[in-house]
Design a protein around this motif. Structure first.
Motif, PDB file in Angstrom:
ATOM      1  N   GLU A  81       9.933  -3.728  -0.891  1.00 60.10           N
ATOM      2  CA  GLU A  81       9.024  -2.824  -1.602  1.00 60.10           C
ATOM      3  C   GLU A  81       7.685  -2.716  -0.874  1.00 60.10           C
ATOM      4  N   LEU A  82       7.194  -3.825  -0.342  1.00 66.70           N
ATOM      5  CA  LEU A  82       5.955  -3.789   0.443  1.00 66.70           C
ATOM      6  C   LEU A  82       6.113  -2.887   1.650  1.00 66.70           C
ATOM      7  N   THR A  83       7.195  -3.087   2.402  1.00 73.94           N
ATOM      8  CA  THR A  83       7.390  -2.308   3.628  1.00 73.94           C
ATOM      9  C   THR A  83       7.681  -0.838   3.329  1.00 73.94           C
ATOM     10  N   GLU A  84       8.304  -0.567   2.179  1.00 75.11           N
ATOM     11  CA  GLU A  84       8.504   0.833   1.782  1.00 75.11           C
ATOM     12  C   GLU A  84       7.166   1.524   1.565  1.00 75.11           C
ATOM     13  N   GLY A  85       6.220   0.819   0.933  1.00 74.63           N
ATOM     14  CA  GLY A  85       4.886   1.382   0.743  1.00 74.63           C
ATOM     15  C   GLY A  85       4.177   1.612   2.061  1.00 74.63           C
ATOM     16  N   ILE A  86       4.313   0.671   2.977  1.00 72.07           N
ATOM     17  CA  ILE A  86       3.706   0.813   4.307  1.00 72.07           C
ATOM     18  C   ILE A  86       4.290   2.014   5.027  1.00 72.07           C
ATOM     19  N   GLU A  87       5.612   2.125   5.000  1.00 69.02           N
ATOM     20  CA  GLU A  87       6.289   3.220   5.700  1.00 69.02           C
ATOM     21  C   GLU A  87       5.891   4.577   5.129  1.00 69.02           C
ATOM     22  N   ALA A  88       5.839   4.672   3.797  1.00 71.37           N
ATOM     23  CA  ALA A  88       5.500   5.944   3.160  1.00 71.37           C
ATOM     24  C   ALA A  88       4.087   6.386   3.507  1.00 71.37           C
ATOM     25  N   GLU A  89       3.142   5.438   3.502  1.00 73.31           N
ATOM     26  CA  GLU A  89       1.749   5.793   3.785  1.00 73.31           C
ATOM     27  C   GLU A  89       1.550   6.118   5.254  1.00 73.31           C
ATOM     28  N   CYS A  90       2.234   5.414   6.155  1.00 69.57           N
ATOM     29  CA  CYS A  90       2.158   5.740   7.580  1.00 69.57           C
ATOM     30  C   CYS A  90       2.667   7.160   7.823  1.00 69.57           C
ATOM     31  N   ARG A  91       3.779   7.484   7.197  1.00 65.14           N
ATOM     32  CA  ARG A  91       4.351   8.821   7.352  1.00 65.14           C
ATOM     33  C   ARG A  91       3.397   9.872   6.803  1.00 65.14           C
ATOM     34  N   HIS A  92       2.785   9.573   5.650  1.00 65.65           N
ATOM     35  CA  HIS A  92       1.841  10.503   5.024  1.00 65.65           C
ATOM     36  C   HIS A  92       0.612  10.739   5.899  1.00 65.65           C
ATOM     37  N   LYS A  93       0.174   9.702   6.599  1.00 69.87           N
ATOM     38  CA  LYS A  93      -1.033   9.804   7.431  1.00 69.87           C
ATOM     39  C   LYS A  93      -0.724  10.187   8.884  1.00 69.87           C
ATOM     40  N   GLY A  94       0.539  10.400   9.205  1.00 68.86           N
ATOM     41  CA  GLY A  94       0.898  10.877  10.534  1.00 68.86           C
ATOM     42  C   GLY A  94       1.025   9.802  11.596  1.00 68.86           C
ATOM     43  N   TYR A  95       1.269   8.577  11.193  1.00 68.08           N
ATOM     44  CA  TYR A  95       1.431   7.478  12.141  1.00 68.08           C
ATOM     45  C   TYR A  95       2.886   7.026  12.186  1.00 68.08           C
ATOM     46  N   GLY A  96       3.308   6.630  13.396  1.00 67.48           N
ATOM     47  CA  GLY A  96       4.602   5.992  13.531  1.00 67.48           C
ATOM     48  C   GLY A  96       4.501   4.546  13.068  1.00 67.48           C
ATOM     49  N   LEU A  97       5.639   3.979  12.642  1.00 67.52           N
ATOM     50  CA  LEU A  97       5.663   2.594  12.184  1.00 67.52           C
ATOM     51  C   LEU A  97       6.793   1.845  12.872  1.00 67.52           C
ATOM     52  N   LYS A  98       6.473   0.670  13.365  1.00 61.95           N
ATOM     53  CA  LYS A  98       7.490  -0.227  13.911  1.00 61.95           C
ATOM     54  C   LYS A  98       7.372  -1.573  13.200  1.00 61.95           C
ATOM     55  N   PHE A 300       2.284  -0.153  -3.881  1.00 61.96           N
ATOM     56  CA  PHE A 300       0.862   0.186  -3.813  1.00 61.96           C
ATOM     57  C   PHE A 300       0.115  -0.754  -2.864  1.00 61.96           C
ATOM     58  N   MET A 301       0.498  -2.036  -2.865  1.00 65.46           N
ATOM     59  CA  MET A 301      -0.121  -2.988  -1.941  1.00 65.46           C
ATOM     60  C   MET A 301       0.100  -2.567  -0.493  1.00 65.46           C
ATOM     61  N   GLY A 302       1.338  -2.159  -0.179  1.00 64.76           N
ATOM     62  CA  GLY A 302       1.641  -1.714   1.175  1.00 64.76           C
ATOM     63  C   GLY A 302       0.856  -0.480   1.559  1.00 64.76           C
ATOM     64  N   GLN A 303       0.765   0.470   0.646  1.00 66.38           N
ATOM     65  CA  GLN A 303      -0.001   1.696   0.914  1.00 66.38           C
ATOM     66  C   GLN A 303      -1.487   1.377   1.128  1.00 66.38           C
ATOM     67  N   THR A 304      -2.009   0.481   0.310  1.00 66.93           N
ATOM     68  CA  THR A 304      -3.415   0.098   0.410  1.00 66.93           C
ATOM     69  C   THR A 304      -3.708  -0.577   1.746  1.00 66.93           C
ATOM     70  N   ALA A 305      -2.772  -1.390   2.223  1.00 65.38           N
ATOM     71  CA  ALA A 305      -2.948  -2.060   3.511  1.00 65.38           C
ATOM     72  C   ALA A 305      -3.042  -1.041   4.641  1.00 65.38           C
ATOM     73  N   VAL A 306      -2.209   0.000   4.594  1.00 65.49           N
ATOM     74  CA  VAL A 306      -2.252   1.050   5.623  1.00 65.49           C
ATOM     75  C   VAL A 306      -3.582   1.793   5.564  1.00 65.49           C
ATOM     76  N   ASP A 307      -4.014   2.162   4.360  1.00 61.22           N
ATOM     77  CA  ASP A 307      -5.291   2.868   4.203  1.00 61.22           C
ATOM     78  C   ASP A 307      -6.442   2.056   4.772  1.00 61.22           C
ATOM     79  N   GLN A 308      -6.449   0.751   4.488  1.00 57.43           N
ATOM     80  CA  GLN A 308      -7.524  -0.100   4.980  1.00 57.43           C
ATOM     81  C   GLN A 308      -7.470  -0.225   6.501  1.00 57.43           C
ATOM     82  N   LEU A 309      -6.279  -0.322   7.047  1.00 59.93           N
ATOM     83  CA  LEU A 309      -6.135  -0.429   8.501  1.00 59.93           C
ATOM     84  C   LEU A 309      -6.639   0.834   9.190  1.00 59.93           C
ATOM     85  N   ILE A 310      -6.295   1.993   8.646  1.00 58.20           N
ATOM     86  CA  ILE A 310      -6.727   3.255   9.255  1.00 58.20           C
ATOM     87  C   ILE A 310      -8.250   3.381   9.200  1.00 58.20           C
ATOM     88  N   ARG A 311      -8.866   2.965   8.105  1.00 60.71           N
ATOM     89  CA  ARG A 311     -10.330   2.972   8.034  1.00 60.71           C
ATOM     90  C   ARG A 311     -10.917   2.098   9.142  1.00 60.71           C
TER      91      ARG A 311
END
Length: 335
Positions: A81-98, A300-311
């Motif tokens: 579930e964490l990684t699903e949130g990360i993947e979804a937010e990366c895709r939404h923000k236009g970043y690739g994820l590995k 949501f935790m995964g999405q928040t982590a991506v948002d913070q990283l991009i900032r």
């Protein structure tokens, strides 16, 4: 007239390349050096308007899952579930994820860090559930933007996104006491991680605030898996060890294993003993009786982590933050 990048490099006695990477938000310099360069540039009147500080979408964000003893991460649905949130937010923000799995016992961490520097990684989300402060420092040597997920270390200057474990355990224990009007016991994990230590703090806080003595709460160590907790709880019951009337368990796996053992020995849940868990895993919903627990918004935790990283990638001089995600009580029938 403001200072030029070349003049700034000479003033700081560093390479012009390092200055360029720092000012343009690119990897290759340490966080401290980046902050120092930007601070000096502002002080000397550098013209930041000539920079094109845009998102770098040419590289990939790396989700790094560090496995030490693997006792906790072995239960994959939670972390999916964490990684699903990360993947979804990366895709939404236009970043690739590995995704990169790193095993403490088999992988050469020096080599892993070196490969991160040269593989096109623009930022890291490091899953820190089984991580130590020393290992965290090793990843920071890559000199890339990084956010810790599910962990935080006071001595390390790194942004983090984690569960508010104290709040969740406090909420669960308070509800348990209010429902049962009994001194609660604690079903502790036999594997020690920061999350469980924080949950113990929340448990004890609730006990004290209900006018009870923590020293009177019975505590039993169980393996943090359904099978392990089942075996450990059977041994505790069969040994004649005194039991409490109600328990807070460090996670749902422990709670489910304990309930299965208690039912096998003739206990009725919640009539004879009430148990509340922590994590809200799917197995708790189909258990008989279904498990009262604490829900964590993992996606949501995964999405928040991506948002913070991009900032952090867009503004390398920004301050690090510690974001705690609140939990909620799920009332079912085990209490």
């Amino acid at each position: 007239m403001g200072i030029t990048g070349k003049e700034l490099a000479e003033k700081l006695n560093i390479s012009a390349t390092a200055v360029s990477m720092a000012l343009n938000g690119k990897p290759g310099v340490s966080t401290e050096m980046r902050k120092r360069i930007i601070a000096e540039a502002e002080k000397a009147g550098y013209d930041f308007s000539r920079l094109q500080l845009k998102k770098n979408h040419s590289g990939d964000i790396y989700c790094i899952i560090y496995r030490a003893h693997n006792a906790i991460l072995n239960y994959t649905p939670i972390f999916s579930e964490l990684t699903e949130g990360i993947e979804a937010e990366c895709r939404h923000k236009g970043y690739g994820l590995k995704t990169l799995q790193v095993y403490e016992n088999t992988d050469d961490l020096t080599q892993v860090v070196e490969e991160l520097r040269i593989c096109g990684c623009v930022g890291m989300i490091l899953l820190g559930t089984e991580l130590s402060a020393g290992i965290c420092r090793r990843f920071l040597e890559a000199s890339l933007p990084m956010v810790l997920l599910d962990a935080s270390f006071d001595a390390i200057d790194c942004s983090s996104v984690l569960i508010n474990n104290v709040q969740g355990a406090y909420l669960a224990t308070g509800y348990l006491i209010d429902r049962c009007n009994e001194q609660p016991g604690h079903l502790c994990s036999s594997y020690s991680i920061a999350n469980f230590s924080e949950r113990k703090t929340g448990f004890q806080k609730a006990v004290r605030e209900h006018g009870m003595s923590v020293s009177k709460s019975l505590s039993h160590e169980l393996a943090p898996s359904i099978e392990g907790a089942f075996s450990d709880m059977l041994e505790i019951i069969d040994s004649g060890t005194p039991l409490a009337k109600c328990y807070f368990a460090d996670n749902d796996l422990i709670a489910i294993g304990a309930i299965k053992a208690l039912k096998l020995r003739g206990y009725k849940i919640p009539d004879d003993m009430a148990i509340i868990g922590f994590d809200n895993i799917s197995e708790g919903r189909i258990l008989d009786p279904s498990l009262t627990t604490i829900d964590i918004p993992r996606r949501f935790m995964g999405q928040t982590a991506v948002d913070q990283l991009i900032r952090q990638m867009e503004d390398p001089a920004s301050h690090t933050v510690k974001l705690q995600i609140s939990t909620s009580l799920i009332k079912r029938f085990s209490v």
